[in-house]
Motif scaffolding. Sequence first.
Motif, PDB file in Angstrom:
ATOM      1  N   ALA A  95       0.961  -1.250  -0.009  1.00 36.57           N
ATOM      2  CA  ALA A  95       0.038   0.214  -0.120  1.00 36.57           C
ATOM      3  C   ALA A  95       0.746   1.363  -0.232  1.00 36.57           C
ATOM      4  N   ALA A  96       2.117   1.134   0.402  1.00 35.38           N
ATOM      5  CA  ALA A  96       3.022   2.406   0.414  1.00 35.38           C
ATOM      6  C   ALA A  96       3.730   2.586  -0.612  1.00 35.38           C
ATOM      7  N   THR A  97       4.006   1.650  -1.404  1.00 32.52           N
ATOM      8  CA  THR A  97       4.648   2.223  -2.736  1.00 32.52           C
ATOM      9  C   THR A  97       4.354   1.179  -4.040  1.00 32.52           C
ATOM     10  N   THR A  98       4.342   1.565  -5.006  1.00 38.55           N
ATOM     11  CA  THR A  98       4.224   1.044  -6.401  1.00 38.55           C
ATOM     12  C   THR A  98       5.674   0.896  -7.070  1.00 38.55           C
ATOM     13  N   THR A  99       6.703   1.722  -6.554  1.00 37.89           N
ATOM     14  CA  THR A  99       7.941   1.691  -7.201  1.00 37.89           C
ATOM     15  C   THR A  99       9.043   0.920  -6.701  1.00 37.89           C
ATOM     16  N   ILE A 100       9.046   1.083  -5.328  1.00 41.58           N
ATOM     17  CA  ILE A 100      10.209   0.518  -4.688  1.00 41.58           C
ATOM     18  C   ILE A 100       9.989  -0.896  -4.684  1.00 41.58           C
ATOM     19  N   PRO A 101      10.948  -1.825  -5.060  1.00 39.41           N
ATOM     20  CA  PRO A 101      10.844  -3.381  -5.109  1.00 39.41           C
ATOM     21  C   PRO A 101      10.578  -3.860  -3.766  1.00 39.41           C
ATOM     22  N   ILE A 102       9.501  -4.717  -3.725  1.00 36.94           N
ATOM     23  CA  ILE A 102       9.058  -5.457  -2.108  1.00 36.94           C
ATOM     24  C   ILE A 102       9.340  -6.955  -2.439  1.00 36.94           C
ATOM     25  N   VAL A 103       9.996  -7.575  -1.515  1.00 47.29           N
ATOM     26  CA  VAL A 103      10.100  -8.934  -1.351  1.00 47.29           C
ATOM     27  C   VAL A 103       9.463  -9.700  -0.316  1.00 47.29           C
ATOM     28  N   PHE A 104       8.555 -10.131  -0.133  1.00 45.55           N
ATOM     29  CA  PHE A 104       7.766 -10.616   1.133  1.00 45.55           C
ATOM     30  C   PHE A 104       8.051 -12.090   1.384  1.00 45.55           C
ATOM     31  N   GLU A 105       7.497 -12.519   2.642  1.00 46.88           N
ATOM     32  CA  GLU A 105       7.508 -13.686   3.349  1.00 46.88           C
ATOM     33  C   GLU A 105       6.255 -13.733   3.861  1.00 46.88           C
ATOM     34  N   VAL A 106       5.331 -14.695   3.360  1.00 45.46           N
ATOM     35  CA  VAL A 106       4.037 -14.852   3.956  1.00 45.46           C
ATOM     36  C   VAL A 106       3.585 -16.206   4.331  1.00 45.46           C
ATOM     37  N   GLY A 107       2.664 -16.395   4.976  1.00 41.60           N
ATOM     38  CA  GLY A 107       2.325 -17.725   5.370  1.00 41.60           C
ATOM     39  C   GLY A 107       0.944 -17.961   4.790  1.00 41.60           C
ATOM     40  N   ALA A 108       0.439 -17.476   3.818  1.00 46.30           N
ATOM     41  CA  ALA A 108      -0.655 -17.719   2.996  1.00 46.30           C
ATOM     42  C   ALA A 108      -0.657 -17.576   1.504  1.00 46.30           C
ATOM     43  N   ASP A 109      -1.639 -17.636   0.638  1.00 45.45           N
ATOM     44  CA  ASP A 109      -1.649 -17.537  -0.703  1.00 45.45           C
ATOM     45  C   ASP A 109      -1.680 -15.990  -1.164  1.00 45.45           C
ATOM     46  N   GLY A 136       4.255  -9.799 -11.788  1.00 42.72           N
ATOM     47  CA  GLY A 136       4.131  -8.479 -12.175  1.00 42.72           C
ATOM     48  C   GLY A 136       4.307  -7.172 -11.221  1.00 42.72           C
ATOM     49  N   GLY A 137       4.317  -6.001 -11.425  1.00 43.37           N
ATOM     50  CA  GLY A 137       4.568  -4.949 -10.659  1.00 43.37           C
ATOM     51  C   GLY A 137       5.796  -5.000  -9.996  1.00 43.37           C
ATOM     52  N   ASN A 138       5.825  -4.491  -8.641  1.00 40.25           N
ATOM     53  CA  ASN A 138       7.075  -4.130  -7.962  1.00 40.25           C
ATOM     54  C   ASN A 138       7.305  -5.203  -6.553  1.00 40.25           C
ATOM     55  N   ILE A 139       6.349  -6.377  -6.827  1.00 41.66           N
ATOM     56  CA  ILE A 139       6.503  -7.355  -5.817  1.00 41.66           C
ATOM     57  C   ILE A 139       6.592  -8.739  -5.991  1.00 41.66           C
ATOM     58  N   THR A 140       7.302  -9.327  -5.274  1.00 41.77           N
ATOM     59  CA  THR A 140       7.531 -10.956  -5.172  1.00 41.77           C
ATOM     60  C   THR A 140       8.063 -11.517  -3.765  1.00 41.77           C
ATOM     61  N   GLY A 141       8.087 -12.667  -3.704  1.00 43.92           N
ATOM     62  CA  GLY A 141       8.557 -13.214  -2.398  1.00 43.92           C
ATOM     63  C   GLY A 141       8.500 -14.674  -2.183  1.00 43.92           C
ATOM     64  N   VAL A 142       8.220 -14.951  -1.052  1.00 44.55           N
ATOM     65  CA  VAL A 142       8.364 -16.329  -0.705  1.00 44.55           C
ATOM     66  C   VAL A 142       6.976 -16.565   0.128  1.00 44.55           C
ATOM     67  N   ALA A 143       6.259 -17.606  -0.388  1.00 42.39           N
ATOM     68  CA  ALA A 143       4.982 -18.329   0.425  1.00 42.39           C
ATOM     69  C   ALA A 143       5.274 -19.494   1.260  1.00 42.39           C
ATOM     70  N   ASN A 144       5.054 -19.465   2.412  1.00 46.94           N
ATOM     71  CA  ASN A 144       5.050 -20.780   3.124  1.00 46.94           C
ATOM     72  C   ASN A 144       3.791 -21.443   3.168  1.00 46.94           C
ATOM     73  N   LEU A 145       3.733 -22.780   3.637  1.00 45.45           N
ATOM     74  CA  LEU A 145       2.523 -23.432   3.690  1.00 45.45           C
ATOM     75  C   LEU A 145       1.930 -23.308   5.182  1.00 45.45           C
ATOM     76  N   ASN A 146       1.946 -22.374   5.979  1.00 48.51           N
ATOM     77  CA  ASN A 146       1.376 -22.254   7.191  1.00 48.51           C
ATOM     78  C   ASN A 146      -0.047 -22.331   7.274  1.00 48.51           C
ATOM     79  N   LEU A 147      -0.697 -21.916   6.062  1.00 48.21           N
ATOM     80  CA  LEU A 147      -1.897 -21.864   5.772  1.00 48.21           C
ATOM     81  C   LEU A 147      -2.761 -23.276   5.511  1.00 48.21           C
TER      82      LEU A 147
END
Length: 324
Positions: free
Chosen positions: A105-119, A133-144
């Motif tokens: 929500a804070a930026t559409t230009t700065i690259p973001i790498v996430f780690e989340v426990g859901a889809d 697409g866009g400025n975001i990618t990362g790692v999704a674990n199987l917590n959900l």
Amino acid sequence: MQRREFIAGLGRVAAWPLAARAQQSVMPVIGVLNAISSVGRARELAAFRLGLNEGGYVEGQNVAIEYRSADGQYEQLPALAADLVRRRVTVIAAFAAPSALAAKAATTTIPIVFEVGADPVEMGLLASLSRPGGNITGVANLNLEVGPKKLQLLHELVPTATIIGLLVNPANPNNEIRSKDMQTAASTLGVEVDVLRASTGRDIDGVFARLVQARAGALVINPDPFFTSRMEQLVALTVRYAMPTISNREFAAAGGLMGYGVNLTDAYHLAGVYTGRVLAGAKPADLPVQQSTTVELVINLKMAKTLGITFPTGLLVRADKVIE
């Protein structure tokens, strides 16, 4: 020395500090956005830095890291994310769903790498796992996905429990999805799930009193950064109320009865590798979301003895780690 050479020499001396400062300013900066304190994620952040190292980036040498933590108060995350954007960090590493959503929500230009426990698609972080697409990618674990498995393991340990509590944090955007999945699993097992909500330490105290009133025979604690930061309190309450409880791996390591879930150090490591690739010039839009698939069952026999519980042999032989 001629006057012209002397003046030129002064110019070089004056320019050197400017050049040095310019060189220092070129050092990329990673903004780490965490839902709980960095102290509570020390081991995981060490794994993140190890992933960076594998890409040739070492904190304090050729990359700087700005740490921002909400200490379990998720409402602070938007302001923390906005602060990193104002500081024009090179990339934001966002850990846990609330942090990732705040960064997006804070930026559409700065690259973001996430780690989340859901889809992340279901959460609205991106449109496709294979093509973010866009400025975001990362790692999704199987917590959900492992939530229903936690319920099954607990039912196997305490088959007489007809009502099982499910502790969730209402401030976590994954709350509704996880509750529905657990309700579906409960109907298959023939048990009733009592959903309990807590987002403060006082809430947690009240949850256990309600469990007793509802005559619940066991408890599942959904993975949540806030709950991870309150592990000591949760473990102590399970002892006080003699409540068989399962949560994530960290819960069992902190003294809890049983833990099942992904290895967060593995997920943070993968996020570090991806952050290094972004620093090297890769675009998040071109990096498919990775999945952390290392899932472990940890059993704490010390707590079992305290609660007067005997683990079935079938559970013990399936455990990846047994704490004696």
